[in-house]
Design a protein around this motif. Sequence first.
Motif, PDB file in Angstrom:
ATOM      1  N   GLU A 275      23.754  23.587 -35.401  1.00  0.00           N
ATOM      2  CA  GLU A 275      24.226  22.212 -35.544  1.00  0.00           C
ATOM      3  C   GLU A 275      23.044  21.256 -35.765  1.00  0.00           C
ATOM      4  O   GLU A 275      23.139  20.300 -36.542  1.00  0.00           O
ATOM      5  N   ALA A 276      21.936  21.525 -35.103  1.00  0.00           N
ATOM      6  CA  ALA A 276      20.764  20.648 -35.225  1.00  0.00           C
ATOM      7  C   ALA A 276      20.264  20.595 -36.674  1.00  0.00           C
ATOM      8  O   ALA A 276      20.058  19.516 -37.233  1.00  0.00           O
ATOM      9  N   TYR A 277      20.101  21.744 -37.300  1.00  0.00           N
ATOM     10  CA  TYR A 277      19.606  21.772 -38.680  1.00  0.00           C
ATOM     11  C   TYR A 277      20.653  21.274 -39.683  1.00  0.00           C
ATOM     12  O   TYR A 277      20.325  20.926 -40.811  1.00  0.00           O
ATOM     13  N   ALA A 278      21.907  21.269 -39.267  1.00  0.00           N
ATOM     14  CA  ALA A 278      22.975  20.779 -40.154  1.00  0.00           C
ATOM     15  C   ALA A 278      23.170  19.277 -40.025  1.00  0.00           C
ATOM     16  O   ALA A 278      23.944  18.680 -40.760  1.00  0.00           O
ATOM     17  N   THR A 279      22.480  18.652 -39.052  1.00  0.00           N
ATOM     18  CA  THR A 279      22.688  17.236 -38.763  1.00  0.00           C
ATOM     19  C   THR A 279      21.414  16.413 -38.932  1.00  0.00           C
ATOM     20  O   THR A 279      21.425  15.359 -39.549  1.00  0.00           O
ATOM     21  N   PHE A 280      20.319  16.910 -38.367  1.00  0.00           N
ATOM     22  CA  PHE A 280      19.069  16.144 -38.353  1.00  0.00           C
ATOM     23  C   PHE A 280      18.090  16.645 -39.414  1.00  0.00           C
ATOM     24  O   PHE A 280      18.246  17.740 -39.945  1.00  0.00           O
TER      25      PHE A 280
END
Lengths: 368, 368
Positions: free
Chosen positions: A302-307
């Motif tokens: 989720e982190a790499y897909a958001t930030f």
Amino acid sequence: MSLSYESSGVRYDQLDAFKRACQKAARSTAGELAAHGYEEPATTRGESAYLIEGEDHYLAHVEEGLGTKNLVADAVYAKTGECFYDAIAIDTVATIVNDLATCGARPISVAMHAAVGNSGWFSDTKRMALLVEGWAEGCKRAGAVWGGGETPTLKGIVNPEVIVLAGSAIGKIEPKSQRITGEISAGDAIIFLASTGVQTNGLSLCRLIADNLPDGYQTPIGHGDGRTYGQALLAASAIYVDFVVQCQLAGIKLNYVAHVTGHGWRKLMRLEDPFVYEITEPREIPALFKFMMEAGPISLREAYATFNMGVGFAAYVAPDAVEATLAAAKAAGHEAWVSGHVKKEGGRKAVTIPSLGLAYEADTLQVR
Amino acid sequence: MSLSYESSGVRYDQLDAFKRACQKAARSTAGELAAHGYEEPATTRGESAYLIEGEDHYLAHVEEGLGTKNLVADAVYAKTGECFYDAIAIDTVATIVNDLATCGARPISVAMHAAVGNSGWFSDTKRMALLVEGWAEGCKRAGAVWGGGETPTLKGIVNPEVIVLAGSAIGKIEPKSQRITGEISAGDAIIFLASTGVQTNGLSLCRLIADNLPDGYQTPIGHGDGRTYGQALLAASAIYVDFVVQCQLAGIKLNYVAHVTGHGWRKLMRLEDPFVYEITEPREIPALFKFMMEAGPISLREAYATFNMGVGFAAYVAPDAVEATLAAAKAAGHEAWVSGHVKKEGGRKAVTIPSLGLAYEADTLQVR
């Protein structure tokens, strides 16, 4: 449970129907350009900047907004008295001009849109002066003039204690050969340029995290970084225009560049054609993002897909242009490195980060 | 007691300090234009559009917003189901392009900024479709392409049930001689072009009036006009670009034009040089304005200082250009007439309407 961007209340699906309707209606107006001696390039709709084609140049037009980052500045200011509105202004200019630069256009003029719910917002002279100073500084970093603006009071529309920051830019590509068209090939190198922090994307989720921390934005982020969460979030965004200009001056052909904003690293596969973008050197996760992943918690996926995870801009170049591109980035003051390569795997379109065990397939990104 | 615009909660003084600070800082960025082959014309700051001077053309840049008119549309829609968002979109485009046209620039591209507090705003497909349709129609009336835009969800900044509408335009003046510079002379005729109603100024006061009416926006305005107050307020603004273009095509020298917006007819003395603008043919007050003056009540003096009173655009031309200018207005579909003349009375700067016993001296207008 891992926090996701949708859990912070932003729903892209309702917006997308509106955006599609806008694009369809907007295309119906393209004929108006003929009377001005211009025409609409076939592929400009859906790109980060709108291009207008003339005989020997393109004009570029961008309208962009800051989003909700100023709410973080407001919360930190209220609690600590530390005012980051200079950084907030630079952030706003950065969102505008970085989008413009992705097509190879240099911003000529940047205008401010600053709407308040109550004109009393401007009676805090310290905050007001920092906003003005930061906007001028952002324009200078972008090599653009500050060309006016609009500051309406929208009582009953904008909440009385906040400001809506946005703006627009006019840019130009001349000669036309400097346009960045998105023609990439298998084997192209992907060069990453560092970000300064979250810059301007994922802020709704950042704020949700702060709400769940006992000390909120005053929480130290640790991991060897002496800043509080609020201070780290409010680092001013990098402006990448100078990098594009340095490449143009050096005669480097940028096959494509991506401004890493909403949707995180999924933005790396923004082009329509099917390629696999394999990132082998993702850089160590910066302290701020480590902190957020733990505090959320937010999964790696989720982190790499958001930030942006420490990467604000990506350039795709032929292998023989790598050294010159790295030199151009350095000349413009940006940390840059070869992060991976473009690969061809039949009809597959994906962003993969093998060392982290991550792969995002095409269906995880709808941005057009 | 007569209602005034200040009583509706808009305070220009706090905004003005901010605007002055912006203009000062913006001027400090003018040197950035040199690298693009442009420079800043000496007198462009403070005009309605920002101009950028090139060798054989000017670029023009405007960022503008609708203001609060959509709150009227929201109230009428909630009560009657009649949706005026097509008109609201045209209004927004009109505010942008009419400002641009005042310097003689033709808008090439118009971008939309539509910020909501909740993306659910777009789930009303009827309202959403009308907004899109109206924006495209506004662009076509202005002879401009719809060049993209931005639609952020600003939870916690914008109230969840409303939208902030604004946008920007790129324009051009070519050849440079078509720039409208504001060099007027005693004896120049003042030609008025009709407005369609309040257009986009004085809306806070309009809403205050509705709040005090037992039937609110459903109140018939009378005076021979069959519309309700809401319907009359929500007539789409006129777009005057085609008038300026017709004048340019006919080779008419427009010494100055004024877009009659905030500050009502005081805007007629927007130029710095001291002249007296004597209006001898003010036209009969349209029904909508008669209704508001009675309902407010609003004094004659306050009404002309706040609203456009049926006049949306004014052109200042030499006496020998009057006939051709009227013909150009007619060709563009606008009702137009000679309303008065520019006079020299020493150092006096004022707008006078002798038949109504009104005179506004220079100190009643601060717009720069």
